[in-house]
Scaffold this active site. Structure first.
Site, PDB file in Angstrom:
ATOM      1  N   ASP A   1       0.731  -1.268  -0.092  1.00 19.31           N
ATOM      2  CA  ASP A   1      -0.132   0.208  -0.149  1.00 19.31           C
ATOM      3  C   ASP A   1       0.663   1.286   0.062  1.00 19.31           C
ATOM      4  O   ASP A   1       1.489   1.303   0.766  1.00 19.31           O
ATOM      5  CB  ASP A   1      -0.929   0.135   1.307  1.00 19.31           C
ATOM      6  CG  ASP A   1      -1.870   1.465   1.053  1.00 19.31           C
ATOM      7  OD1 ASP A   1      -3.469   0.778   0.721  1.00 19.31           O
ATOM      8  OD2 ASP A   1      -1.320   2.352   1.423  1.00 19.31           O
ATOM      9  N   ILE A   2       0.264   2.308  -0.934  1.00 19.21           N
ATOM     10  CA  ILE A   2       1.526   3.004  -1.161  1.00 19.21           C
ATOM     11  C   ILE A   2       1.478   4.112  -0.045  1.00 19.21           C
ATOM     12  O   ILE A   2       2.275   5.406   0.905  1.00 19.21           O
ATOM     13  CB  ILE A   2       1.259   4.328  -2.203  1.00 19.21           C
ATOM     14  CG1 ILE A   2       1.933   5.151  -2.610  1.00 19.21           C
ATOM     15  CG2 ILE A   2      -0.244   4.916  -1.698  1.00 19.21           C
ATOM     16  CD1 ILE A   2       1.325   5.982  -4.130  1.00 19.21           C
TER      17      ILE A   2
ATOM     18  N   ASN B   1     -13.586  -3.649   2.154  1.00 19.69           N
ATOM     19  CA  ASN B   1     -14.148  -2.267   2.391  1.00 19.69           C
ATOM     20  C   ASN B   1     -15.222  -2.763   1.037  1.00 19.69           C
ATOM     21  O   ASN B   1     -14.292  -2.750  -0.197  1.00 19.69           O
ATOM     22  CB  ASN B   1     -13.276  -1.088   2.204  1.00 19.69           C
ATOM     23  CG  ASN B   1     -13.462  -1.036   3.768  1.00 19.69           C
ATOM     24  OD1 ASN B   1     -13.392  -1.477   5.034  1.00 19.69           O
ATOM     25  ND2 ASN B   1     -11.742   0.104   3.741  1.00 19.69           N
TER      26      ASN B   1
ATOM     27  N   GLN C   1     -14.752   2.042   1.134  1.00 15.47           N
ATOM     28  CA  GLN C   1     -13.648   1.914   0.060  1.00 15.47           C
ATOM     29  C   GLN C   1     -13.255   3.125  -0.508  1.00 15.47           C
ATOM     30  O   GLN C   1     -14.411   4.350  -1.332  1.00 15.47           O
ATOM     31  CB  GLN C   1     -14.714   0.649  -0.825  1.00 15.47           C
ATOM     32  CG  GLN C   1     -13.666   0.184  -2.094  1.00 15.47           C
ATOM     33  CD  GLN C   1     -14.779  -0.694  -3.471  1.00 15.47           C
ATOM     34  OE1 GLN C   1     -16.005  -0.467  -2.454  1.00 15.47           O
ATOM     35  NE2 GLN C   1     -13.711  -1.620  -3.648  1.00 15.47           N
TER      36      GLN C   1
ATOM     37  N   HIS D   1     -10.275  -4.993  -3.418  1.00 18.36           N
ATOM     38  CA  HIS D   1      -8.794  -5.680  -2.703  1.00 18.36           C
ATOM     39  C   HIS D   1      -9.179  -5.978  -1.380  1.00 18.36           C
ATOM     40  O   HIS D   1      -9.832  -5.475  -0.514  1.00 18.36           O
ATOM     41  CB  HIS D   1      -8.112  -4.681  -3.708  1.00 18.36           C
ATOM     42  CG  HIS D   1      -8.717  -2.955  -2.267  1.00 18.36           C
ATOM     43  ND1 HIS D   1      -9.094  -2.535  -3.286  1.00 18.36           N
ATOM     44  CD2 HIS D   1      -7.920  -2.330  -1.105  1.00 18.36           C
ATOM     45  CE1 HIS D   1      -9.969  -0.877  -3.097  1.00 18.36           C
ATOM     46  NE2 HIS D   1      -9.304  -1.536  -1.347  1.00 18.36           N
TER      47      HIS D   1
ATOM     48  N   HIS E   1      -6.850  -5.497   1.959  1.00 20.40           N
ATOM     49  CA  HIS E   1      -5.781  -5.395   3.184  1.00 20.40           C
ATOM     50  C   HIS E   1      -5.176  -6.255   3.678  1.00 20.40           C
ATOM     51  O   HIS E   1      -5.966  -7.185   4.532  1.00 20.40           O
ATOM     52  CB  HIS E   1      -6.507  -4.106   4.161  1.00 20.40           C
ATOM     53  CG  HIS E   1      -6.704  -2.922   3.126  1.00 20.40           C
ATOM     54  ND1 HIS E   1      -5.871  -1.648   2.509  1.00 20.40           N
ATOM     55  CD2 HIS E   1      -7.700  -2.457   2.404  1.00 20.40           C
ATOM     56  CE1 HIS E   1      -7.021  -0.819   2.223  1.00 20.40           C
ATOM     57  NE2 HIS E   1      -8.187  -1.700   2.200  1.00 20.40           N
TER      58      HIS E   1
HETATM   59  P1  5GP Z   1      -9.943   1.561   0.287  1.00 27.99           P
HETATM   60  O1  5GP Z   1      -9.670   2.840   1.049  1.00 27.99           O
HETATM   61  O2  5GP Z   1     -10.442   1.162  -0.977  1.00 27.99           O
HETATM   62  O3  5GP Z   1     -10.098  -0.230   1.225  1.00 27.99           O
HETATM   63  O4  5GP Z   1      -8.033   1.574   0.264  1.00 27.99           O
HETATM   64  C1  5GP Z   1      -7.713   1.426  -0.580  1.00 27.99           C
HETATM   65  C2  5GP Z   1      -5.890   1.805  -0.473  1.00 27.99           C
HETATM   66  O5  5GP Z   1      -4.781   1.923  -1.454  1.00 27.99           O
HETATM   67  C3  5GP Z   1      -4.978   2.407   0.357  1.00 27.99           C
HETATM   68  O6  5GP Z   1      -4.750   2.387   1.293  1.00 27.99           O
HETATM   69  C4  5GP Z   1      -4.605   3.412  -0.085  1.00 27.99           C
HETATM   70  O7  5GP Z   1      -3.592   3.394   0.317  1.00 27.99           O
HETATM   71  C5  5GP Z   1      -3.746   2.722  -1.267  1.00 27.99           C
HETATM   72  N1  5GP Z   1      -3.719   3.044  -2.612  1.00 27.99           N
HETATM   73  C6  5GP Z   1      -4.495   4.363  -3.769  1.00 27.99           C
HETATM   74  N2  5GP Z   1      -3.321   4.398  -4.592  1.00 27.99           N
HETATM   75  C7  5GP Z   1      -2.648   3.650  -4.616  1.00 27.99           C
HETATM   76  C8  5GP Z   1      -1.773   3.119  -5.762  1.00 27.99           C
HETATM   77  O8  5GP Z   1      -1.783   4.111  -6.541  1.00 27.99           O
HETATM   78  N3  5GP Z   1      -0.638   2.763  -5.802  1.00 27.99           N
HETATM   79  C9  5GP Z   1      -0.536   1.912  -4.373  1.00 27.99           C
HETATM   80  N4  5GP Z   1       0.703   0.893  -3.853  1.00 27.99           N
HETATM   81  N5  5GP Z   1      -2.062   2.042  -3.326  1.00 27.99           N
HETATM   82  C10 5GP Z   1      -2.893   2.776  -3.578  1.00 27.99           C
END
Ligand code: 5GP
Ligand code: ZN
Length: 136
Positions: free
Chosen positions: A30-31, A86, A93, A99, A101
């Site tokens: 995760d970034i 999520n 989400q 995805h 985590h």
């Molecule tokens: P969500 O909130 O949708 O469950 O999680 C999305 C996750 O994706 C977040 O933890 C965010 O930091 C990560 N993320 C968003 N854009 C990128 C990206 O371009 N590269 C990577 N490696 N992680 C990303």
């Protein structure tokens, strides 16, 4: 899905810190990790959320989550692991490509899972990705 960032990452069109890849999935760092080693399991075929996912692929994704969690325990000496997934903006989400985590946890790490993540240098990302890869 032309405009989906996770499709582009999963297919290798955008570089990522990949720790694992097979025919169905790519697993990346995760970034903005909640903790160092925070991984995301991305299916290579686009599905917005669990409701659009094929059931067999959901099962495979969760088997892979166990494999990654096990690697985080051994590679990073994580005492615990959160596995989160999520579905929908209301559930937190932010990227509409399914995805999972997988987040390494330690007692007293002060991670709160609804806050913004931390930044890491590319060297730090590379080093931790190598550690996890070595445990897979
Ligand atoms: P969500 O909130 O949708 O469950 O999680 C999305 C996750 O994706 C977040 O933890 C965010 O930091 C990560 N993320 C968003 N854009 C990128 C990206 O371009 N590269 C990577 N490696 N992680 C990303
Ligand atoms: Zn996608």
């Amino acid at each position: 899905m032309d405009n989906c960032i996770f499709c582009k990452i999963a297919m290798g069109e955008i570089p990522s810190n990949t720790v694992y890849e097979d025919n169905d999935f790519r697993v990346i760092l995760d970034i903005a990790p909640a903790n160092p080693g925070h991984c995301l399991i991305l299916p290579k075929n686009h599905a917005a959320d669990i409701f659009e996912m094929d059931e067999e692929l959901v099962a495979k994704a969760h088997c892979l989550a166990k494999k990654i969690a096990t690697a985080l325990k051994s590679a990073l000496k994580a005492e615990g692991v959160n596995i989160l997934q999520n579905n929908g903006a209301a559930a937190g989400q932010s990227v509409s490509h399914y995805h999972i985590h997988v987040i390494p946890r330690n007692t007293g790490d002060n991670v709160t899972l609804n806050k913004e993540g931390n930044s890491m240098s590319s060297e730090e990302f590379g080093a931790i990705a190598d550690k996890i890869k070595a445990a897979l």
